[in-house]
Motif scaffolding. Structure first.
Motif, mmCIF file in Angstrom:
data_model
loop_
_atom_site.group_PDB
_atom_site.id
_atom_site.type_symbol
_atom_site.label_atom_id
_atom_site.label_comp_id
_atom_site.label_asym_id
_atom_site.label_seq_id
_atom_site.Cartn_x
_atom_site.Cartn_y
_atom_site.Cartn_z
ATOM 1 N N LEU A 24 0.831 -1.209 0.000
ATOM 2 C CA LEU A 24 0.000 0.000 0.000
ATOM 3 C C LEU A 24 0.864 1.257 0.000
ATOM 4 C CD1 LEU A 24 -2.748 1.443 0.301
ATOM 5 C CD2 LEU A 24 -2.530 1.112 2.782
ATOM 6 N N GLU A 47 1.382 4.175 -2.911
ATOM 7 C CA GLU A 47 1.057 5.572 -2.642
ATOM 8 C C GLU A 47 2.269 6.483 -2.814
ATOM 9 O OE1 GLU A 47 -0.580 5.281 1.274
ATOM 10 O OE2 GLU A 47 -2.647 5.078 0.545
ATOM 11 N N LEU A 87 -3.606 -2.716 -9.407
ATOM 12 C CA LEU A 87 -4.700 -1.760 -9.312
ATOM 13 C C LEU A 87 -5.938 -2.385 -8.686
ATOM 14 C CD1 LEU A 87 -4.394 0.115 -12.739
ATOM 15 C CD2 LEU A 87 -4.241 1.157 -10.459
ATOM 16 N N GLU A 88 -6.216 -3.629 -9.092
ATOM 17 C CA GLU A 88 -7.399 -4.312 -8.540
ATOM 18 C C GLU A 88 -7.241 -4.567 -7.054
ATOM 19 O OE1 GLU A 88 -10.101 -8.335 -9.368
ATOM 20 O OE2 GLU A 88 -8.331 -7.902 -10.594
ATOM 21 N N MET A 96 -5.361 -2.845 -5.016
ATOM 22 C CA MET A 96 -5.172 -1.593 -4.284
ATOM 23 C C MET A 96 -6.437 -1.154 -3.560
ATOM 24 S SD MET A 96 -2.959 0.679 -3.534
ATOM 25 C CE MET A 96 -2.849 2.369 -2.953
ATOM 26 N N GLU A 97 -7.582 -1.283 -4.212
ATOM 27 C CA GLU A 97 -8.838 -0.850 -3.612
ATOM 28 C C GLU A 97 -9.106 -1.559 -2.298
ATOM 29 O OE1 GLU A 97 -13.631 -0.977 -4.634
ATOM 30 O OE2 GLU A 97 -12.156 -1.414 -6.204
ATOM 31 N N HIS A 98 -8.847 -2.861 -2.269
ATOM 32 C CA HIS A 98 -9.122 -3.650 -1.065
ATOM 33 C C HIS A 98 -8.103 -3.366 0.032
ATOM 34 C CE1 HIS A 98 -12.094 -5.763 -3.435
ATOM 35 N NE2 HIS A 98 -11.160 -6.091 -4.323
ATOM 36 N N ARG A 143 -6.359 -0.619 0.443
ATOM 37 C CA ARG A 143 -6.587 0.721 0.979
ATOM 38 C C ARG A 143 -7.705 0.691 2.035
ATOM 39 N NH1 ARG A 143 -6.929 3.800 -3.507
ATOM 40 N NH2 ARG A 143 -4.857 4.717 -3.252
ATOM 41 N N ALA A 144 -8.750 -0.099 1.780
ATOM 42 C CA ALA A 144 -9.821 -0.242 2.775
ATOM 43 C C ALA A 144 -9.274 -0.875 4.056
ATOM 44 C CB ALA A 144 -10.966 -1.075 2.215
ATOM 45 N N GLU A 199 -7.463 1.844 5.951
ATOM 46 C CA GLU A 199 -8.374 2.744 6.656
ATOM 47 C C GLU A 199 -8.932 2.085 7.910
ATOM 48 O OE1 GLU A 199 -11.173 3.597 3.628
ATOM 49 O OE2 GLU A 199 -9.881 5.046 2.575
#
Length: 309
Positions: free
Chosen positions: A12, A16, A64-65, A67-69, A71-72, A75
């Motif tokens: 991650l 970034e 990229l696919e 990354m979304e998970h 990043r969650a 958070e």
């Protein structure tokens, strides 16, 4: 879970920051160590996550696919850290509360108003129902019940017992001559429920001899019954704190001791793992435990003193 968060965090931050060196500085670790964590994640997942672009790196389609998970996850990890350090003050989300129609209409509104003023991030759904909702099937998060639950997956807190009394419109009670004992009250019209036998049994146990014919009007909705009482159609039952505060009715049998019922606050065991549900559960418990209950009326004089209660 076998998933290694350290590897996901290395991925991650690298994505970034745009390079291994910048990510290593951000995380305070050696660049070779960071590189090994990213490579280990790629081997574990069986995909290539980065491609080199000059001195930096760019995400591949697989990266990229992912990354979304990830990043969650990052958070969520941040929220965990804030909660653990006591810095997370806001509590947001929806909590559903189920209670009987009378309790939902008359007891809960001021309590919910105070809750919302203190915690505006919490949304409340009120499920008004005289039937018991299944908390295990998530039909509600918290329930206010008149019986103690037996399901071991539920957590319950006993609240002060509630009371209810018989009420009627003054015009109707005057037509009856102002009943002063249970025998006189037995000749009155009563307003019943869809499942009326418990009410019949409760009245008979107090010396008020009623039969199914004593109930010319019945309804499955307690609020509808209460409106019928106020219109003078007969005598009905209501929570004492509600009935005593209603100027359109008066107690029909002040010599009778009130009906008493248990009051339980119930929730699924998730109350121990959800801060939001725990807060609302404890709020309701404190508010309902401290509510003012109306004391017993004094016993009537004369014939009423010998009336069974």
């Amino acid at each position: 879970m076998k998933f290694d968060w350290n590897r996901a965090r290395a991925f991650l931050v690298t994505a970034e920051e745009g390079s291994l060196s910048a990510a290593a500085r951000a995380l305070g670790m050696a660049q070779p160590t960071l590189g090994r964590q990213v490579s280990a994640l790629e081997r574990e997942l069986g995909v290539v996550l980065f491609e080199r672009a000059g001195r930096g790196v760019v995400l591949t389609p697989s990266g990229l696919e992912l990354m979304e998970h990830v990043r969650a996850m990052g958070e969520a990890a941040t929220r965990v850290s804030l909660a653990a350090s006591g810095r997370s003050q806001s509590i947001e989300g929806t909590v559903s509360i189920t209670a009987s129609e009378a309790a939902a209409a008359f007891m809960l509104p001021p309590i919910i108003a105070r809750l919302r003023a203190a915690h505006p991030g919490i949304s409340v759904e009120v499920v008004a129902s005289n039937s018991i909702r299944d908390l295990r099937r998530r039909e509600a998060d918290i329930a206010l019940r008149g019986v103690r639950p037996t399901d071991p997956d539920l957590i319950a807190r006993r609240l002060p017992d509630g009371t209810a009394r018989l009420y009627g419109a003054p015009t109707y009670l005057d037509q009856l001559g102002g009943p002063t004992c249970s025998e006189e009250l037995s000749r009155a019209r009563f307003l019943g429920f869809e499942d009326n036998q418990p009410f019949v049994d409760g009245l008979n146990a107090k010396g008020v001899a009623v039969t199914p014919g004593s109930f010319p009007v019945t309804t499955g909705n307690h609020l509808v019954q209460w409106e019928l009482v106020k219109q003078g159609l007969g005598i009905g039952v209501m929570l004492t704190e509600v009935g005593d505060a209603e100027p359109l009715v008066r107690c029909a049998a002040p010599w009778l001791k009130p009906f008493r019922y248990e009051l339980w606050l119930v929730a699924h065991r998730e109350v121990n793992t959800s801060r939001r549900i725990r807060l609302v559960f404890d709020w309701l418990a404190d508010e309902l435990s401290g509510r003012q209950t109306t004391p017993d009326y004094p016993a009537a004089k004369g014939p009423a003193t010998s009336t069974p209660t």
